[in-house]
Design an enzyme around this catalytic site. Structure first.
Site, PDB file in Angstrom:
ATOM      1  N   HIS A 245       8.369  43.905  27.657  1.00  0.00           N
ATOM      2  CA  HIS A 245       7.233  44.130  26.759  1.00  0.00           C
ATOM      3  C   HIS A 245       5.869  43.786  27.404  1.00  0.00           C
ATOM      4  O   HIS A 245       4.977  44.615  27.472  1.00  0.00           O
ATOM      5  CB  HIS A 245       7.374  43.248  25.506  1.00  0.00           C
ATOM      6  CG  HIS A 245       8.689  43.310  24.818  1.00  0.00           C
ATOM      7  ND1 HIS A 245       9.047  44.326  23.952  1.00  0.00           N
ATOM      8  CD2 HIS A 245       9.741  42.453  24.851  1.00  0.00           C
ATOM      9  CE1 HIS A 245      10.258  44.100  23.485  1.00  0.00           C
ATOM     10  NE2 HIS A 245      10.717  42.983  24.006  1.00  0.00           N
TER      11      HIS A 245
HETATM   12  O1  RIB Z   1       8.700  40.929  20.583  1.00  0.00           O
HETATM   13  C1  RIB Z   1       8.511  40.774  21.964  1.00  0.00           C
HETATM   14  C2  RIB Z   1       7.511  39.712  22.267  1.00  0.00           C
HETATM   15  O2  RIB Z   1       7.962  38.457  21.769  1.00  0.00           O
HETATM   16  C3  RIB Z   1       7.296  39.493  23.772  1.00  0.00           C
HETATM   17  O3  RIB Z   1       5.989  39.062  24.006  1.00  0.00           O
HETATM   18  C4  RIB Z   1       8.255  38.394  24.086  1.00  0.00           C
HETATM   19  O4  RIB Z   1       7.869  37.646  25.236  1.00  0.00           O
HETATM   20  C5  RIB Z   1       8.136  37.545  22.852  1.00  0.00           C
HETATM   21  O5  RIB Z   1       6.957  36.752  22.993  1.00  0.00           O
END
Ligand code: RIB
Ligand code: CA
Length: 318
Positions: A245
């Protein structure tokens, strides 16, 4: 010339994170491709002590000279929420990590963020965890929303991962997220719709492992763990690896042509019994809709994006 080779082309970034396997990749990509003015930590994937420790370990592994300041240990409202089921209890399970050898530079991330917004022109705030620090900075000095170049965040989307509609970063502190989305600052949103296109597949992990050095091996091991934890939480075959992500919120600034985006009006639900923590994205084609406040990323060239991850890892390999 690219941002990696021409410093004058590099976006100026302050990375606010909760390492976190994908945060670790974001740190590598930001260190390589941006003028990284600082790293701030927030409770999220793991408690603040762990996310801060993990940020210091990543700084050491990269051998970079960037200040790290710790911030909020809990959301604006309610109790802290973590993600051990994905990142492990330490927040960075899956590899034999060294102890951090360099000291934390401060424990007031909020003031560091406010100061940075006044010290640096054209600064992008890049929150890739719960947005508590950013919200508190905006509350402390609302003028920063007009001073900064903008906010490029990982969070939200048209579906959730911690509830039906709640993506973790928004869901963990909805009040903070709503303050950020309502700030008036230019915003780019890397939500789950785009981040699930960017997966740590076995082929990509092995490509990292083939790079010499401790950093590459460590990141490959971390992504193996992350992918195993991620995939076991999803329908078999749905994902070919953990969704990376956070680096997309950085690459949206350094390599914007890798992305497709749409401008939308987005607010954060803070009250709904079933929808608290939802990013409410107005997709209507009615002319009555409110003006867009966010550039929502809808597609990424995942192969090209991963090329940049591999290049950044190789760059930091002695
Ligand atoms: O939902 C994904 C996010 O939540 C990413 O930033 C992961 O590192 C967690 O922080
Ligand atoms: Ca994160």
């Amino acid at each position: 010339m690219s941002a990696a080779t021409d410093p004058s082309l590099r976006p100026r970034v302050l990375l606010d994170c909760d390492p976190g396997h994908d945060d670790a990749i974001a740190i590598v990509v930001a260190a390589r491709n941006t003028d990284l003015v600082g790293i701030t930590t927030v409770a999220g994937n793991a408690p603040l002590t762990s996310t801060t420790h993990n940020a210091l370990v990543m700084r050491d592994l990269l051998g970079i000279d960037v200040e790290v300041h710790s911030g909020s240990s809990r959301p604006l409202v309610g109790e802290p929420k973590h993600a051990g089921h994905v990142h492990g209890e330490s927040g960075l399970d899956g590899a034999d990590l060294p102890e951090s050898t360099t000291p934390l530079d401060g424990t007031d991330a909020v003031q560091f963020i406010v100061d940075a917004c006044h010290q640096h022109d054209n600064l992008w705030l890049v929150p890739v965890g719960p947005q508590t620090n950013i919200a508190l900075a905006l509350q402390k000095d609302p003028t920063i929303a007009q001073r900064i170049a903008g906010i490029s965040l990982m969070g939200g989307g048209s579906f959730g991962n911690r509830s039906t509609m709640g993506e973790f970063n928004i869901w963990a502190d909805p009040e903070a997220a709503q303050i950020v989305f309502a700030s008036g600052a230019p915003m780019i949103m890397a939500g789950l719709d785009v981040t699930h296109q960017f997966q740590a597949t076995p082929t990509r992990i092995e490509r990292l492992r083939a790079i010499d050095g401790t950093l590459a091996t460590t990141l490959a091991d971390l992504l193996v763990f992350f992918s195993m934890m991620y995939q076991r939480n999803h329908d078999e075959g749905h994902l070919q690896g953990g969704a990376m992500h956070d680096p997309l919120a950085v690459l949206a600034l350094t390599h914007p042509t890798l992305f497709e985006r749409v401008n939308r009006h987005v607010v954060v639900e803070t009250q709904g019994e079933y929808t608290r923590g939802m990013t409410v994205i107005d997709e209507r084609r009615l002319i009555e809709r409110k003006a867009a406040n966010v550039a929502v990323l809808t597609h990424v060239d995942a192969d090209a994006a991963f090329d940049l991850v591999a290049e950044a890892v190789a760059h930091f390999t002695p």
